[in-house]
Design a protein around this motif. Sequence first.
Motif, PDB file in Angstrom:
ATOM      1  N   ARG A  14       0.868  -1.191  -0.151  1.00  0.00           N
ATOM      2  CA  ARG A  14       0.027  -0.043   0.115  1.00  0.00           C
ATOM      3  C   ARG A  14       1.018   1.288   0.169  1.00  0.00           C
ATOM      4  NH1 ARG A  14      -3.455  -2.541   4.010  1.00  0.00           N
ATOM      5  NH2 ARG A  14      -2.290  -1.140   5.847  1.00  0.00           N
ATOM      6  N   LYS A  15       1.860   1.278   0.755  1.00  0.00           N
ATOM      7  CA  LYS A  15       2.675   2.544   0.961  1.00  0.00           C
ATOM      8  C   LYS A  15       3.340   2.657  -0.579  1.00  0.00           C
ATOM      9  CE  LYS A  15       2.386   3.782   5.181  1.00  0.00           C
ATOM     10  NZ  LYS A  15       1.955   5.079   5.565  1.00  0.00           N
ATOM     11  N   ARG A  16       3.954   1.609  -0.930  1.00  0.00           N
ATOM     12  CA  ARG A  16       4.460   1.562  -2.382  1.00  0.00           C
ATOM     13  C   ARG A  16       3.688   2.330  -3.512  1.00  0.00           C
ATOM     14  NH1 ARG A  16       4.783  -1.415  -6.733  1.00  0.00           N
ATOM     15  NH2 ARG A  16       3.932  -3.571  -5.543  1.00  0.00           N
ATOM     16  N   LEU A  17       2.583   1.837  -3.535  1.00  0.00           N
ATOM     17  CA  LEU A  17       1.557   2.160  -4.507  1.00  0.00           C
ATOM     18  C   LEU A  17       0.993   3.557  -4.393  1.00  0.00           C
ATOM     19  CD1 LEU A  17      -0.446  -1.189  -4.896  1.00  0.00           C
ATOM     20  CD2 LEU A  17       1.370  -0.251  -6.384  1.00  0.00           C
ATOM     21  N   ARG A  18       0.718   3.741  -3.155  1.00  0.00           N
ATOM     22  CA  ARG A  18       0.377   5.411  -2.825  1.00  0.00           C
ATOM     23  C   ARG A  18       1.476   6.370  -3.249  1.00  0.00           C
ATOM     24  NH1 ARG A  18      -1.332   4.146   3.245  1.00  0.00           N
ATOM     25  NH2 ARG A  18      -3.254   3.062   2.593  1.00  0.00           N
ATOM     26  N   GLU A  41       6.184  -8.590  -0.051  1.00  0.00           N
ATOM     27  CA  GLU A  41       4.687  -7.872  -0.227  1.00  0.00           C
ATOM     28  C   GLU A  41       3.633  -8.979  -0.334  1.00  0.00           C
ATOM     29  OE1 GLU A  41       4.486  -5.243  -3.289  1.00  0.00           O
ATOM     30  OE2 GLU A  41       5.728  -3.648  -2.417  1.00  0.00           O
ATOM     31  N   ARG A  42       4.086 -10.172  -0.961  1.00  0.00           N
ATOM     32  CA  ARG A  42       2.743 -11.191  -1.026  1.00  0.00           C
ATOM     33  C   ARG A  42       2.619 -12.199   0.185  1.00  0.00           C
ATOM     34  NH1 ARG A  42       4.160 -14.252  -5.617  1.00  0.00           N
ATOM     35  NH2 ARG A  42       6.148 -13.219  -5.729  1.00  0.00           N
ATOM     36  N   GLY A  43       3.451 -11.816   1.136  1.00  0.00           N
ATOM     37  CA  GLY A  43       3.379 -12.403   2.725  1.00  0.00           C
ATOM     38  C   GLY A  43       4.082 -13.952   2.367  1.00  0.00           C
ATOM     39  N   GLN A  44       4.933 -14.313   1.331  1.00  0.00           N
ATOM     40  CA  GLN A  44       5.332 -15.520   1.132  1.00  0.00           C
ATOM     41  C   GLN A  44       6.582 -15.562   1.717  1.00  0.00           C
ATOM     42  OE1 GLN A  44       5.333 -15.671  -3.139  1.00  0.00           O
ATOM     43  NE2 GLN A  44       3.309 -16.536  -2.999  1.00  0.00           N
ATOM     44  N   LYS A  45       7.394 -14.480   2.063  1.00  0.00           N
ATOM     45  CA  LYS A  45       8.719 -14.491   2.706  1.00  0.00           C
ATOM     46  C   LYS A  45       8.730 -13.885   3.991  1.00  0.00           C
ATOM     47  CE  LYS A  45      11.166 -16.712  -0.066  1.00  0.00           C
ATOM     48  NZ  LYS A  45      11.758 -17.876   0.318  1.00  0.00           N
ATOM     49  N   GLU A  46       9.366 -14.152   4.958  1.00  0.00           N
ATOM     50  CA  GLU A  46       9.550 -13.295   6.289  1.00  0.00           C
ATOM     51  C   GLU A  46      10.652 -12.403   6.149  1.00  0.00           C
ATOM     52  OE1 GLU A  46       7.794 -13.588   9.427  1.00  0.00           O
ATOM     53  OE2 GLU A  46       6.578 -15.422   8.958  1.00  0.00           O
ATOM     54  N   ALA A  47      10.590 -11.152   6.463  1.00  0.00           N
ATOM     55  CA  ALA A  47      11.478 -10.126   6.187  1.00  0.00           C
ATOM     56  C   ALA A  47      12.098 -10.071   7.471  1.00  0.00           C
ATOM     57  CB  ALA A  47      10.841  -8.779   5.491  1.00  0.00           C
TER      58      ALA A  47
END
Length: 97
Positions: A14-18, A41-47
């Motif tokens: 959301r931040k990036r797209l805004r 961003e897709r929630g597939q990896k733990e950052a």
Amino acid sequence: MVLVRGLLGDVLRRKRLRQGRTLREVSADARVSLGYLSEVERGQKEASSELLAAICMALDVPLSTIFAEVSQDLAREEALVLAHPSIEPAEVVASAA
């Protein structure tokens, strides 16, 4: 079950797209691979904390702001689950939309 990594990814997206920025732009600024940022961003990896810090710097957003939004989203998800205990969170969100 609500996964924090999914909520975190949603907030970052959301931040990036805004800001009207592409994955490629943010990944270059954060010095993170495009594919890895996409998976976060897709929630597939733990950052990791280092990766989150780099992404936040690239987005020019304090990490505390990101965590505050994740916390708000988590509280909303938990409230939905408590109100509808027999339904999975994604189903509750979809039916509320």
